[in-house]
Design an enzyme around this catalytic site. Structure first.
Site, PDB file in Angstrom:
ATOM      1  N   HIS A  75       0.852  -1.192   0.000  1.00 27.48           N
ATOM      2  CA  HIS A  75       0.000   0.000   0.000  1.00 27.48           C
ATOM      3  C   HIS A  75       0.884   1.237   0.000  1.00 27.48           C
ATOM      4  O   HIS A  75       1.722   1.418   0.881  1.00 27.48           O
ATOM      5  CB  HIS A  75      -0.908   0.017   1.234  1.00 27.48           C
ATOM      6  CG  HIS A  75      -2.128  -0.839   1.077  1.00 27.48           C
ATOM      7  ND1 HIS A  75      -3.302  -0.605   1.762  1.00 27.48           N
ATOM      8  CD2 HIS A  75      -2.362  -1.927   0.300  1.00 27.48           C
ATOM      9  CE1 HIS A  75      -4.197  -1.523   1.428  1.00 27.48           C
ATOM     10  NE2 HIS A  75      -3.651  -2.326   0.545  1.00 27.48           N
ATOM     11  N   TYR A 204      -9.241   5.571   7.561  1.00 25.68           N
ATOM     12  CA  TYR A 204      -9.403   5.952   8.962  1.00 25.68           C
ATOM     13  C   TYR A 204     -10.395   7.115   8.998  1.00 25.68           C
ATOM     14  O   TYR A 204     -10.157   8.157   8.376  1.00 25.68           O
ATOM     15  CB  TYR A 204      -8.083   6.418   9.566  1.00 25.68           C
ATOM     16  CG  TYR A 204      -7.030   5.335   9.697  1.00 25.68           C
ATOM     17  CD1 TYR A 204      -6.763   4.762  10.941  1.00 25.68           C
ATOM     18  CD2 TYR A 204      -6.272   4.924   8.607  1.00 25.68           C
ATOM     19  CE1 TYR A 204      -5.776   3.790  11.080  1.00 25.68           C
ATOM     20  CE2 TYR A 204      -5.294   3.945   8.736  1.00 25.68           C
ATOM     21  CZ  TYR A 204      -5.052   3.387   9.971  1.00 25.68           C
ATOM     22  OH  TYR A 204      -4.080   2.433  10.106  1.00 25.68           O
ATOM     23  N   PRO A 296      -4.129   0.554  18.688  1.00 26.12           N
ATOM     24  CA  PRO A 296      -3.862   0.107  17.321  1.00 26.12           C
ATOM     25  C   PRO A 296      -4.057   1.172  16.251  1.00 26.12           C
ATOM     26  O   PRO A 296      -3.815   0.906  15.075  1.00 26.12           O
ATOM     27  CB  PRO A 296      -4.864  -1.040  17.144  1.00 26.12           C
ATOM     28  CG  PRO A 296      -5.971  -0.724  18.092  1.00 26.12           C
ATOM     29  CD  PRO A 296      -5.325  -0.068  19.270  1.00 26.12           C
ATOM     30  N   LYS A 300       1.089   0.212  15.006  1.00 27.45           N
ATOM     31  CA  LYS A 300       2.468   0.125  15.479  1.00 27.45           C
ATOM     32  C   LYS A 300       2.788  -1.102  16.329  1.00 27.45           C
ATOM     33  O   LYS A 300       3.965  -1.417  16.531  1.00 27.45           O
ATOM     34  CB  LYS A 300       2.817   1.384  16.317  1.00 27.45           C
ATOM     35  CG  LYS A 300       2.879   2.654  15.505  1.00 27.45           C
ATOM     36  CD  LYS A 300       3.989   2.595  14.488  1.00 27.45           C
ATOM     37  CE  LYS A 300       3.856   3.680  13.451  1.00 27.45           C
ATOM     38  NZ  LYS A 300       4.258   3.266  12.124  1.00 27.45           N
ATOM     39  N   TYR A 387       3.855   6.859   9.905  1.00 29.83           N
ATOM     40  CA  TYR A 387       3.059   5.682   9.555  1.00 29.83           C
ATOM     41  C   TYR A 387       3.920   4.596   8.910  1.00 29.83           C
ATOM     42  O   TYR A 387       3.773   3.404   9.234  1.00 29.83           O
ATOM     43  CB  TYR A 387       1.923   6.085   8.620  1.00 29.83           C
ATOM     44  CG  TYR A 387       0.833   5.041   8.495  1.00 29.83           C
ATOM     45  CD1 TYR A 387      -0.211   4.988   9.408  1.00 29.83           C
ATOM     46  CD2 TYR A 387       0.850   4.109   7.462  1.00 29.83           C
ATOM     47  CE1 TYR A 387      -1.213   4.040   9.304  1.00 29.83           C
ATOM     48  CE2 TYR A 387      -0.154   3.155   7.341  1.00 29.83           C
ATOM     49  CZ  TYR A 387      -1.178   3.116   8.273  1.00 29.83           C
ATOM     50  OH  TYR A 387      -2.161   2.162   8.168  1.00 29.83           O
TER      51      TYR A 387
END
Length: 396
Positions: A75, A204, A296, A300, A387
């Protein structure tokens, strides 16, 4: 009492223990892994599946990346949704070419189990009542029960890879550890379903009704999450209610595209931030969830465990090959520098994207801060860099 000997005793056959064992085995360092559960139980744990570049590279280094490379989903970005506004975070473009890999933790564990079995390395499942001893001496050992007998495993070092509730951290005197913890007033209701993902990337979403996450395990299996009160029960959420609420929290176009279906797994996970310092006690080293937990939201947890594994492996490699025992005392400090940065990012993502039951002023402030980051290329770059994961620290 029966006696076994090894160089590194590893408590816990989750992904961190298995990955450390595989790296050490490949380097010619003998290990024995003790696991209190069965292999099927370990594989039955449903966990996250977003792998940072550092963990992807580490799995390849361990020789277990073939199936991940064939079946995993690279991704190059993800989406952040603020109410109905969708913003693409271009991971690859903002970080100079880095990305993440979507590949389930269950599959990582399965690959590592198969590699360890093929290598003939020793893993003792259903090893109960494991207890580390003499960690502050040069001859530590672990006692445990296996197949109706008491065993003693003599070793040079012990790796505690047995999770938040494991015996490794609990065997350290409480006064030797400093605990940092924040428990959040909500959990994540997660549903696994054999349906196509609603979007090609993770989504998200911050919404007035609460947070939502659209994730996936493959092109045909999805994982969706909803923020729910901490006291909520799974039984209160039949599939129809879950899908309806998920649609309420997504932008109209995504809600319209959502394919629903029967859930094949459903659970509620509490959210907490947790760190202990130091991450070692004599010749025992805490790895992964044994030392730290992150909510979560920032993807990580598993990746942070992998960075611990990388640090401990590289230190032990220099110990056995070069006699660099001076490096042993650096393990905790090296790990904690990365741990606290990951804790900060996970806390920030959680604070920005979830609805807290506090005053309206704080709600507006967090919304304004998220808007500020999304409107700024520098802000989006900061999100992207965190990220994809910060670089692993070199062991000198």
């Amino acid at each position: 009492m029966k006696i076994l000997k090894t160089q590194v005793a590893i408590i816990g056959a989750g992904p961190s223990g298995l990955l450390l064992g595989q790296l050490l085995h490949n380097a010619g360092i003998d290990t024995v892994i003790l696991e209190r559960q069965t292999p099927d139980y370990v594989l039955g744990r449903i966990r996250a599946g977003v792998l940072e570049q550092g963990m992807v590279d580490l799995l390849r280094q361990a020789g277990v990346g073939q199936r991940m490379d064939a079946e995993g989903l690279p991704h190059d970005g993800f989406e952040l949704v603020l109410n109905d506004r969708r913003v693409h975070i271009d991971l690859k473009g903002l970080t100079g070419g880095k990305n993440v890999m979507v590949y389930g933790q269950t599959e990582v564990t399965r690959d590592l189990m198969a590699a360890r079995e093929a290598a003939g390395a020793r893993t003792l499942y259903l090893a109960s009542d494991a207890q580390p001893h003499d960690m502050q001496t040069e001859q530590p050992f672990v006692t445990f029960e296996h197949e109706g007998q008491t065993w003693r495993l003599d070793c040079d070092y012990i790796a505690g890879c047995d999770g938040f509730h494991g015996v490794a951290r609990q065997s350290i005197p409480a006064e030797k550890l400093k605990v940092f913890e924040r428990v959040y007033p909500f959990g994540w209701l997660g549903v696994l379903a054999d349906t196509p993902p609603v979007h090609e990337e993770l989504v998200y979403a911050r919404h007035d009704r609460g947070f939502a996450l659209c994730s996936m395990r493959s092109k045909t299996r999805t994982r969706y999450y909803l923020q729910v009160p901490a006291e909520e029960q799974v039984a209160d959420w039949p599939d129809e209610r879950f899908w309806g609420e998920l649609k309420n929290r997504l932008p109209f176009d995504l809600a319209e595209a959502l394919v629903t279906g029967p859930s094949i797994e459903k659970s509620i996970a509490p959210l907490r931030s947790f760190v202990v310092e130091p991450m070692q006690y004599g010749r025992m080293f805490l790895v992964g969830d044994a030392a730290h937990i992150v909510p979560p939201t920032g993807a990580k947890g598993l990746n942070l465990a992998a960075s611990d594994v990388s640090t401990l492996f590289n230190i032990l490699l220099k110990v056995y090959r070069d006699g660099r025992v001076d490096l042993l005392e650096q393990y905790s400090a090296i790990c904690l520098r990365r741990v606290w940065k990951a804790e900060r990012f996970s806390w920030w993502m959680t604070s920005m994207l979830h609805r807290f039951d506090d005053d309206a002023f704080n709600q507006r402030i967090s919304e304004a801060e998220l808007e500020y980051f999304l409107d700024s290329e520098a802000g989006r770059k900061t999100i992207a860099e965190n990220y994809v994961g910060l670089p692993y620290e070199a062991i000198e």
